[in-house]
Write an enzyme that holds these catalytic residues in place. Structure first.
Site, PDB file in Angstrom:
ATOM      1  N   GLU A   1       0.856  -1.231   0.010  1.00  0.00           N
ATOM      2  CA  GLU A   1      -0.025   0.001   0.140  1.00  0.00           C
ATOM      3  C   GLU A   1       0.807   1.047  -0.144  1.00  0.00           C
ATOM      4  O   GLU A   1       1.731   1.443   0.898  1.00  0.00           O
ATOM      5  CB  GLU A   1      -0.564  -0.096   1.310  1.00  0.00           C
ATOM      6  CG  GLU A   1      -2.099   1.021   1.247  1.00  0.00           C
ATOM      7  CD  GLU A   1      -3.026   1.122   2.469  1.00  0.00           C
ATOM      8  OE1 GLU A   1      -3.124  -0.233   2.502  1.00  0.00           O
ATOM      9  OE2 GLU A   1      -3.554   1.924   2.697  1.00  0.00           O
TER      10      GLU A   1
ATOM     11  N   LYS B   1      -7.749  -1.530  11.035  1.00  0.00           N
ATOM     12  CA  LYS B   1      -7.061  -1.863   9.942  1.00  0.00           C
ATOM     13  C   LYS B   1      -5.856  -0.907   9.618  1.00  0.00           C
ATOM     14  O   LYS B   1      -4.686  -1.299   9.159  1.00  0.00           O
ATOM     15  CB  LYS B   1      -8.171  -1.618   8.607  1.00  0.00           C
ATOM     16  CG  LYS B   1      -7.603  -2.047   7.339  1.00  0.00           C
ATOM     17  CD  LYS B   1      -6.697  -1.232   6.436  1.00  0.00           C
ATOM     18  CE  LYS B   1      -6.323  -1.684   5.087  1.00  0.00           C
ATOM     19  NZ  LYS B   1      -5.285  -0.826   4.328  1.00  0.00           N
TER      20      LYS B   1
ATOM     21  N   ASP C   1       4.178 -14.823  11.344  1.00  0.00           N
ATOM     22  CA  ASP C   1       2.800 -15.099  10.654  1.00  0.00           C
ATOM     23  C   ASP C   1       1.827 -13.934  10.697  1.00  0.00           C
ATOM     24  O   ASP C   1       1.202 -14.007  11.974  1.00  0.00           O
ATOM     25  CB  ASP C   1       2.317 -16.624  11.187  1.00  0.00           C
ATOM     26  CG  ASP C   1       1.123 -16.882  10.735  1.00  0.00           C
ATOM     27  OD1 ASP C   1       0.371 -16.416  10.091  1.00  0.00           O
ATOM     28  OD2 ASP C   1       0.851 -18.381  11.022  1.00  0.00           O
TER      29      ASP C   1
ATOM     30  N   HIS D   1      -2.761  10.225   0.344  1.00  0.00           N
ATOM     31  CA  HIS D   1      -3.069   9.019  -0.368  1.00  0.00           C
ATOM     32  C   HIS D   1      -2.902   9.239  -1.563  1.00  0.00           C
ATOM     33  O   HIS D   1      -1.923   8.345  -2.277  1.00  0.00           O
ATOM     34  CB  HIS D   1      -4.573   8.478   0.037  1.00  0.00           C
ATOM     35  CG  HIS D   1      -4.424   7.572   0.822  1.00  0.00           C
ATOM     36  ND1 HIS D   1      -5.072   6.246   0.766  1.00  0.00           N
ATOM     37  CD2 HIS D   1      -3.798   7.179   2.216  1.00  0.00           C
ATOM     38  CE1 HIS D   1      -5.090   5.484   1.923  1.00  0.00           C
ATOM     39  NE2 HIS D   1      -4.182   5.881   2.371  1.00  0.00           N
TER      40      HIS D   1
HETATM   41  C1  MEV Z   1      -6.090   2.802   5.016  1.00  0.00           C
HETATM   42  O1  MEV Z   1      -5.243   1.718   4.484  1.00  0.00           O
HETATM   43  C2  MEV Z   1      -6.053   2.869   6.537  1.00  0.00           C
HETATM   44  C3  MEV Z   1      -6.938   4.109   7.027  1.00  0.00           C
HETATM   45  O2  MEV Z   1      -8.340   3.975   6.507  1.00  0.00           O
HETATM   46  C4  MEV Z   1      -7.204   3.698   8.527  1.00  0.00           C
HETATM   47  C5  MEV Z   1      -8.057   4.848   9.187  1.00  0.00           C
HETATM   48  O3  MEV Z   1      -9.272   5.139   8.702  1.00  0.00           O
HETATM   49  O4  MEV Z   1      -7.620   5.033  10.466  1.00  0.00           O
HETATM   50  C6  MEV Z   1      -6.543   5.523   6.670  1.00  0.00           C
END
Ligand code: MEV
Length: 433
Positions: A85, A275, A291, A388
Site C-alpha cells: 500500500e 485496519k 505469521d 494517499h
Molecule cells: C487505509 O489503509 C487505512 C485508513 O483507512 C485507516 C483509518 O481510517 O484510520 C486510513
C-alpha cells in the site's frame, strides 16, 4: 470449465506451468515469460523459495521499505516494512520523525504467555474426569520431556495444564488448556508437539482408568494470546503538538481524542481504525518472517474481548498532557520458522539489531501505533485523500508507462494541483499531445 487434474503436485515445476498455460491462457508465450521473469537468476535462492510451499511456480514480490528515526525507549531503530500500500511507509516515517522530536515511543512487554488446547469429549461425569486428570497430570509433563528439554534449559517450557469443563456449551466437551513460555520462538511447533504428546498419554491412560469413553477431537495451539501483551505509548504536552500541520494543538488534541473515542464505541469505525493499525503491524510482521494471519486473528479477537469490537488504541488528555497508546497481543518469534531461512527476513532482523521476541513485540507495537497516529492525524486535519493520492500518483503514472521525464514533470505539476485519477490521466494525455 477445465477438467480436474490428479497428481498435479507430482509434476515438475515446468510441467505445472505448461499445464496452467494450456488450461487458462490464450497468450501462452506472454504468460510463460511473465512467470519466468519473476524467477531469481540465483538458482539456489530460487530453490529455497520453491521449497517454502507446494506447487510453487514463481515468486510474488512485495516491496520491502524502511521507516527510519523510530526512537523506542531511547534507542533509535530503522523499521523494515513489507507492504504494497503506497502511503504506509511514508506515514510511518512521518510519525517516527514527529515523535522523535517529542521524546519518542515508550514500550513495555506486559506478558508473554502462549496457549494450546487438547479438545476432547468424555461421556462420564466431570468429577470422575477431574480426579483422573489430577492423577495423570505429572505423566503429561513427563510425556513431553524430550520436546521440552531444550526450551526448559533456556528458561521456557510448559507453564501449566488445566482441565476445563465446557460441557455447558457443548455436550460432553472438555479441554486440556495449557500455557507455555516459548521465549524467542513463536512456538507453534513446540506447542503443537507438546499438545499431541499430552493427547496421546491422556487417551491411553483414560482407556486404562476411566469407565466412560474419552475421545480426543484435536490438539492445537490457540492464536488468541490475550496474555502475550505489549504496550506502546507516546505522550507530550499539548502545546508541544504544534507543528507544520498542527497550528492549533488544543483543537488537534481534542479532535484526535474524539476520533479515538469514536473507534472505541463504534465497530464500523473501529474496524477501519484497526485496519490502519494493522497496516503498520502486518508490514513489520511480514518483513521479520512472522505469521501475519496468526497475528491478525489474535488481534481482532482481542479487539472484541468486551463483546463489542473496539479500538486497539486509546487516548487521554490529563493535566495538559496528550497521551496515545496501544495494547496489543503479539505472539512473535525471532528464531525458528522463516527467520533463519528467508534471506530478507535475516536482513530485516539484522537491521533491527537481532531483537529478542520481546524486543520485536515492542517494535511491532510501535509500528502499529505510529501508523494509527499518522492516519488519525490526517483524518482529523487535512483528510486522508491528499496524502494517499500523492503517493498513489506514482502507481497511476506507472499504469500509463510514463517516462522518467513525464514523471518528473507531472510530480512537479501535482505538487500544487489536486491528485485524482482523472486529473492525472488528463495531464498525461495533455502532455503527450
Ligand atoms: C487505509 O489503509 C487505512 C485508513 O483507512 C485507516 C483509518 O481510517 O484510520 C486510513
Amino acid at each position: 470449465m477445465p477438467n480436474a487434474i490428479s497428481g498435479f503436485s507430482k509434476l515438475s515445476k515446468s510441467e505445472k506451468i505448461e499445464w496452467l498455460l494450456d488450461t487458462y491462457f490464450t497468450d501462452k508465450e506472454a504468460a510463460r515469460s511473465l512467470v519466468k521473469n519473476y524467477w531469481n537468476t540465483d538458482k539456489k535462492l530460487q530453490k529455497l523459495h520453491d521449497e517454502f510451499i507446494e506447487n510453487t511456480i514463481t515468486n510474488f514480490y512485495l516491496p520491502l521499505g524502511v521507516a527510519p528515526n523510530f526512537l523506542v525507549n531511547d534507542k533509535l531503530f530503522t523499521i523494515p516494512m513489507a507492504i504494497e500500500e503506497s502511503s504506509v511507509v511514508a506515514a510511518a516515517s512521518k510519525s517516527a520523525k514527529f515523535w522523535l522530536d517529542r521524546g519518542g515511543f515508550k514500550t513495555e512487554v506486559i506478558s508473554t504467555e502462549k496457549i494450546g488446547q487438547v479438545h476432547f469429549t468424555y461421556s462420564g461425569s466431570f468429577e470422575e474426569l477431574q480426579m483422573f486428570f489430577e492423577g495423570v497430570k505429572p505423566k503429561l509433563y513427563t510425556s513431553t520431556s524430550d520436546i521440552t528439554k531444550n526450551m526448559e534449559r533456556r528458561g521456557g517450557g510448559i507453564l501449566d495444564i488445566e482441565l476445563r469443563d465446557k460441557s455447558q456449551d457443548l455436550n460432553n466437551y472438555y479441554q486440556l488448556h495449557a500455557t507455555f513460555e516459548t521465549l524467542d520462538a513463536m512456538g507453534a511447533n513446540f506447542i503443537n508437539s507438546c499438545l499431541e504428546a499430552f493427547a496421546k498419554t491422556f487417551k491411553s491412560e483414560a482407556q486404562q482408568q476411566l469407565s466412560g469413553d474419552l475421545d480426543v477431537v484435536m490438539s492445537i495451539l490457540s492464536n488468541y494470546v490475550p496474555n502475550c501483551l505489549v504496550k506502546a505509548e507516546v505522550s507530550c504536552k499539548i502545546s508541544e503538538l504544534a507543528s507544520k500541520d498542527i497550528s492549533n494543538p488544543e483543537l488537534f488534541a481534542k479532535k484526535f481524542k474524539q476520533a479515538i473515542q469514536i473507534a472505541e464505541i463504534e465497530p464500523y469505525r473501529a474496524v477501519t481504525h484497526n485496519k490502519g493499525v494493522m497496516n503498520g503491524i502486518d508490514a513489520v510482521v511480514l518483513a521479520t518472517g512472522n505469521d501475519f494471519r496468526a497475528v491478525e486473528a489474535g488481534v481482532h479477537a482481542y479487539a472484541s474481548r468486551s463483546g463489542r469490537y473496539s479500538s486497539l488504541t486509546h487516548c487521554s488528555i490529563d493535566n495538559d498532557i496528550f497521551k496515545f497508546w496501544i495494547e496489543i497481543p503479539l505472539a512473535l518469534g525471532t528464531v525458528g520458522g522463516l527467520t533463519s531461512l528467508h534471506p530478507l527476513v535475516k536482513f530485516s532482523l539484522e537491521m533491527l539489531e537481532k531483537p529478542s521476541a520481546r524486543e520485536l513485540m515492542q517494535i511491532v507495537a510501535v509500528a502499529g501505533l505510529a501508523q494509527n497516529f499518522a492516519a488519525v492525524k490526517s483524518l482529523t486535519t487535512t483528510g486522508i485523500q491528499e496524502g494517499h493520492m500523492k503517493m498513489h500518483l506514482m502507481n497511476i503514472l506507472n499504469q500509463f508507462e510514463a517516462t522518467t521525464d513525464e514523471k518528473t514533470a507531472l510530480i512537479e505539476h501535482f505538487k500544487t494541483n489536486v491528485v485524482t485519477h482523472s486529473a492525472v490521466v488528463e495531464a498525461i494525455e495533455k502532455m503527450r499531445n
